[in-house]
Write a protein that holds these residues in place. Sequence first.
Motif, mmCIF file in Angstrom:
data_model
loop_
_atom_site.group_PDB
_atom_site.id
_atom_site.type_symbol
_atom_site.label_atom_id
_atom_site.label_comp_id
_atom_site.label_asym_id
_atom_site.label_seq_id
_atom_site.Cartn_x
_atom_site.Cartn_y
_atom_site.Cartn_z
ATOM 1 N N LEU A 1 0.823 -1.252 -0.009
ATOM 2 C CA LEU A 1 -0.007 -0.023 -0.074
ATOM 3 C C LEU A 1 0.878 1.114 -0.214
ATOM 4 O O LEU A 1 0.619 2.340 -0.723
ATOM 5 N N TYR A 2 1.943 1.231 0.765
ATOM 6 C CA TYR A 2 2.899 2.322 0.918
ATOM 7 C C TYR A 2 3.366 2.657 -0.412
ATOM 8 O O TYR A 2 3.549 3.770 -1.082
ATOM 9 N N PHE B 1 2.157 1.803 -3.319
ATOM 10 C CA PHE B 1 1.136 2.101 -4.468
ATOM 11 C C PHE B 1 1.080 3.694 -3.996
ATOM 12 O O PHE B 1 0.986 4.671 -5.076
ATOM 13 N N VAL B 2 0.932 4.127 -2.884
ATOM 14 C CA VAL B 2 0.389 5.601 -2.607
ATOM 15 C C VAL B 2 1.419 6.494 -2.930
ATOM 16 O O VAL B 2 1.311 7.571 -3.545
ATOM 17 N N TRP B 3 2.699 6.130 -2.610
ATOM 18 C CA TRP B 3 4.017 7.077 -2.668
ATOM 19 C C TRP B 3 4.575 6.917 -4.203
ATOM 20 O O TRP B 3 4.715 8.065 -4.612
ATOM 21 N N GLU C 1 3.120 5.456 -7.085
ATOM 22 C CA GLU C 1 2.076 5.586 -8.041
ATOM 23 C C GLU C 1 1.194 6.645 -8.066
ATOM 24 O O GLU C 1 0.980 7.601 -8.892
ATOM 25 N N PHE C 2 0.518 6.725 -7.012
ATOM 26 C CA PHE C 2 -0.758 7.623 -6.691
ATOM 27 C C PHE C 2 0.238 9.177 -6.725
ATOM 28 O O PHE C 2 -0.306 10.145 -7.046
ATOM 29 N N CYS C 3 1.042 9.388 -5.743
ATOM 30 C CA CYS C 3 1.666 10.611 -5.424
ATOM 31 C C CYS C 3 2.743 10.892 -6.756
ATOM 32 O O CYS C 3 2.465 11.955 -7.108
ATOM 33 N N PHE D 1 -8.303 7.748 -4.158
ATOM 34 C CA PHE D 1 -7.706 7.921 -2.811
ATOM 35 C C PHE D 1 -8.593 7.445 -1.546
ATOM 36 O O PHE D 1 -8.257 6.825 -0.623
ATOM 37 N N THR E 1 -8.513 3.830 -1.470
ATOM 38 C CA THR E 1 -7.104 3.468 -0.851
ATOM 39 C C THR E 1 -7.192 3.596 0.662
ATOM 40 O O THR E 1 -6.735 2.876 1.266
ATOM 41 N N LEU E 2 -7.988 4.732 1.176
ATOM 42 C CA LEU E 2 -8.185 4.882 2.696
ATOM 43 C C LEU E 2 -8.981 3.616 3.189
ATOM 44 O O LEU E 2 -8.532 3.216 4.424
ATOM 45 N N THR F 1 -6.362 1.346 4.083
ATOM 46 C CA THR F 1 -5.250 1.563 4.673
ATOM 47 C C THR F 1 -5.805 1.661 6.012
ATOM 48 O O THR F 1 -5.085 1.579 7.301
#
Length: 233
Positions: free
Chosen positions: A5-6, A8-10, A12-14, A35, A38-39, A42
């Motif tokens: 998850l980290y 993906f968020v960092w 790809e998403f960000c 997002f 994603t939450l 998480t």
Amino acid sequence: AASELYKFVWNEFCDWGIEYSKASKESIVELGAIFKETLKMTSPFMPFIADHLYHKLSGTTLEDGTSLMVENFPKEVEQNESIEKMFNVIEEAITAIRRAKVIIDMGNSKIAKAYVKVNVQLDSQMAKPFIEKLAKVENIEFVSEKQVDCITDVSDNLEVYIPKGEIDMSPIIAKLEKQKEKLEKEINKLNGMLSNERFVANAPEAVVTENKEALANAREKFAKVEAELNSLV
């Protein structure tokens, strides 16, 4: 799971999702929806923060709404591999142009033109606005042949070319020449020390090792600067 998850968020998403929204304002709503989903994922790892952010984005409060702990977990969706491959190539082009711009000391500046020669299938009309916006290029032209008199960057699936004609190369060359001269002095100094048998015999082993590593690093930097100079002249 938390590590994935980290990433993906960092990564790809960000790194790319938010970047792409700069070129396509219509995607911001979809980005928000991604997002929020994603939450939900998480929530098991950081329930209070996830709940707070989710309700903040939804314009609700936990008191008026439902906690993510009792919401349905996101379902797996079918991946569109062709779209993913296309955006991988777009990202490759953006990264390659950014690297080429760094060589000419224009990493954060907008340039007039760049050429992209793609070795794989790509919807150039769809790719063009994303590359222009995120690589900061006024006009991207897709070509099938290698371009001459250009700053070049080659990656796995494509080559990019920035024309030298519109750029004043003299201050860039002068800067690289100064770096080359400084590195040459450093290499000569370290070579002199390590060629001195008395120094090598009497100096602590850690100091000798440190100087050998410094010499290797200086030679590597010198080779890079020399390669950059050769590409500019």
